[in-house]
Scaffold this motif. Structure first.
Motif, mmCIF file in Angstrom:
data_model
loop_
_atom_site.group_PDB
_atom_site.id
_atom_site.type_symbol
_atom_site.label_atom_id
_atom_site.label_comp_id
_atom_site.label_asym_id
_atom_site.label_seq_id
_atom_site.Cartn_x
_atom_site.Cartn_y
_atom_site.Cartn_z
ATOM 1 N N GLU A 150 0.904 -1.349 -0.032
ATOM 2 C CA GLU A 150 0.113 0.003 0.045
ATOM 3 C C GLU A 150 0.736 1.207 0.004
ATOM 4 N N GLN A 151 1.987 1.333 0.718
ATOM 5 C CA GLN A 151 2.763 2.372 0.706
ATOM 6 C C GLN A 151 3.407 2.592 -0.514
ATOM 7 N N GLU A 152 3.954 1.468 -1.384
ATOM 8 C CA GLU A 152 4.355 1.517 -2.509
ATOM 9 C C GLU A 152 3.644 2.209 -3.591
ATOM 10 N N PHE A 153 1.997 1.772 -3.516
ATOM 11 C CA PHE A 153 1.369 2.459 -4.270
ATOM 12 C C PHE A 153 1.092 3.908 -4.174
ATOM 13 N N TYR A 154 1.167 4.518 -3.013
ATOM 14 C CA TYR A 154 1.254 5.758 -2.769
ATOM 15 C C TYR A 154 2.669 6.714 -3.159
ATOM 16 N N GLU A 155 3.633 5.741 -3.004
ATOM 17 C CA GLU A 155 4.902 6.555 -3.233
ATOM 18 C C GLU A 155 5.026 6.615 -4.973
ATOM 19 N N ARG A 186 2.395 5.283 -7.588
ATOM 20 C CA ARG A 186 1.504 4.961 -8.530
ATOM 21 C C ARG A 186 0.210 5.747 -8.472
ATOM 22 N N ASN A 187 0.353 6.679 -7.321
ATOM 23 C CA ASN A 187 -1.036 7.132 -6.802
ATOM 24 C C ASN A 187 -1.632 8.118 -7.978
ATOM 25 N N SER A 188 -2.726 7.691 -8.174
ATOM 26 C CA SER A 188 -3.526 8.500 -9.307
ATOM 27 C C SER A 188 -5.072 8.037 -9.305
ATOM 28 N N ALA A 219 -2.028 3.338 -12.556
ATOM 29 C CA ALA A 219 -2.796 3.007 -11.516
ATOM 30 C C ALA A 219 -4.098 2.111 -11.909
ATOM 31 N N SER A 267 -5.933 2.246 -3.211
ATOM 32 C CA SER A 267 -4.585 1.503 -2.533
ATOM 33 C C SER A 267 -5.182 0.209 -1.605
ATOM 34 N N GLN A 268 -6.514 0.350 -1.185
ATOM 35 C CA GLN A 268 -6.766 -0.830 -0.255
ATOM 36 C C GLN A 268 -6.987 -2.053 -1.094
#
Length: 434
Positions: free
Chosen positions: A54-59, A61-63, A76, A303-304
């Motif tokens: 989940e952290q890697e997604f926000y760091e 790929r977040n969109s 994303a 992210s979840q």
């Protein structure tokens, strides 16, 4: 990455100790004692791999998904839909049969409100199969969690349908003779739990589904206590709908799923409306996408969902049959150990009878909340109260109980520590005799 395992053999204490290294929270002390976490039936702990995903997604790929054409939005969207495919495969279903929800409660309310939307006003012909009204019956069981009871009560109140329930036997099992009598041509929906969160009873889902389909009823399965703990093939079970919660199966809070047979989901009226679930909107009307996007209005739990896929990979790597066998053995240790303590009444089947890896019990002369506080002082986390199953407790003559529930990271030694502590409860409170 998940720990390495031998899929050909059963889980061992050595492997479980390796598993525990993936769950940092389990290494702490509570009230000066090593934490013994026996409340996974309420919510599970999360392995490092899930938290890092989940952290890697926000760091990286977040969109917003399904809304942008730029590179990050595409990345994303890809991982979001890949996560759907991973979880769907885990449950034995197709990708378009999995709707993301906030939790299982949201999924059940989605169904109840969508059925209600099919019961009033002008609805498309294909949606009429979901409509209920006076003369129709919705059937549940006496062991349901409130989340699989109250939405159906409300649907009946809105539509004039009647709510019926299958009673339980004294040992907590479902009265199958009553089930056969109560399932009639009037039954439009049969909603039942796969595994009781109080008694640990595992209901015969395939048999009950076949009985319901024989009278033309739709089947809704509450898989909250089964999806995290045993291998599921929802298509093989032939249920029409099912719900589960991610936070009970190593994933974050705020993510769950609704399964529905593809043809049924595409015919079901939407519940929440807005962006992301439409094809065309004018100032007069809107047309809706097919499932699953049809039921995913607004910003999705992106992210979840990605973290839930990581949790599913962890469980798959460990082996669901192996996890079930390990927990079943722990459950039997719990029950047999509790039965040997004076003044303890275990709810549900006796030792030796198959159950999930949990045990709820009454301590004669001591309120469940006091039991929980006593155990907490020794670093042992359990659940106390009615576990969102007041009718079941009422049927068993109780207002509350204490529940210990296990998962793949619990050990026989922890069960022993728990049982030793329970044996001290009544002496501590000065209670003697039966």
């Amino acid at each position: 990455m998940p720990h390495s395992v031998d899929h050909d053999g059963p889980m061992t204490s050595t492997e479980v100790l390796r598993i525990r290294n993936d769950f940092p929270i389990l290494a702490q002390e509570v009230n000066g004692e090593p934490l013994v976490y026996l409340d996974s039936g309420a919510t599970s702990q999360k392995p490092i791999s899930v938290m890092e995903t989940e952290q890697e997604f926000y760091e990286q790929r977040n969109s917003a998904v399904h809304r942008g054409a730029h590179t990050l939005a595409v990345a994303a969207t890809d991982i979001f839909e890949d996560s759907r495919a991973t979880v769907a495969n885990f449950l034995g279903i197709a990708e378009n049969e999995l709707v993301w929800t906030a939790n299982a409660t949201a999924g059940l309310n989605l169904l109840a409100y969508s059925f209600g939307n099919a019961s009033i006003g002008e609805v498309p012909a294909q949606a009429r199969q979901f409509g209920v009204g006076p003369g129709d019956e919705i059937l549940v069981t006496e062991m349901e969690h409130h989340a699989n009871l109250v939405p159906w009560q409300e649907l009946c109140a809105r539509t004039g349908a009647s709510l019926k329930f299958i009673p339980i036997n004294n040992d907590g099992t479902l009265d199958m003779d009553a089930a056969a009598q109560l399932l009639t041509e009037r039954t439009k929906v049969f909603a039942f739990t796969h595994v009781s969160n109080v008694t640990g009873v595992i209901n015969p889902a395939a048999e009950l589904t076949a009985m319901a389909h024989a009278v033309g009823a739709l089947v809704v399965l509450d898989a909250c206590q089964s999806a995290p703990h045993m291998a599921l093939d929802l298509q093989a079970l032939d249920v029409d709908f099912a719900v589960f919660s991610g936070h009970k199966m190593l994933a974050p809070t705020g993510i769950g799923g609704l399964y529905g047979k593809a043809a049924l989901l595409d015919a079901l009226p939407p519940f929440l409306t807005g962006g992301s679930m439409i094809t065309t909107v004018t100032m007069e009307k809107a047309e809706y996408l097919k499932a699953p996007q049809r039921f995913e209005a607004g910003t999705q739990p992106i992210s979840q969902a990605v973290a839930l896929a990581a949790a599913v990979n962890y469980l798959h790597e460990t082996g669901m049959d192996r996890i079930h066998d390990w927990e079943a053995a722990l459950g039997q240790r719990l029950v047999s150990g509790l039965e040997a303590i004076e003044g303890i009444r275990v709810l549900g089947p006796a030792s030796g009878i198959p159950r999930a890896g949990l045990a709820a019990f009454e301590v004669a002369g001591v309120h469940a909340h006091d039991v929980g506080q006593f155990l907490d002082a020794s670093g042992i986390a359990v659940r106390v109260g009615h576990h969102c199953a007041q009718p079941l407790h009422r049927r068993l003559g109780l207002s509350a109980s204490t529940r210990a529930s296990t998962y793949l990271y619990n050990t026989p030694e922890e069960v022993h520590v728990f049982l030793e502590a329970v044996a001290k409860v009544r002496p501590y409170f000065g209670v003697s005799g039966e």
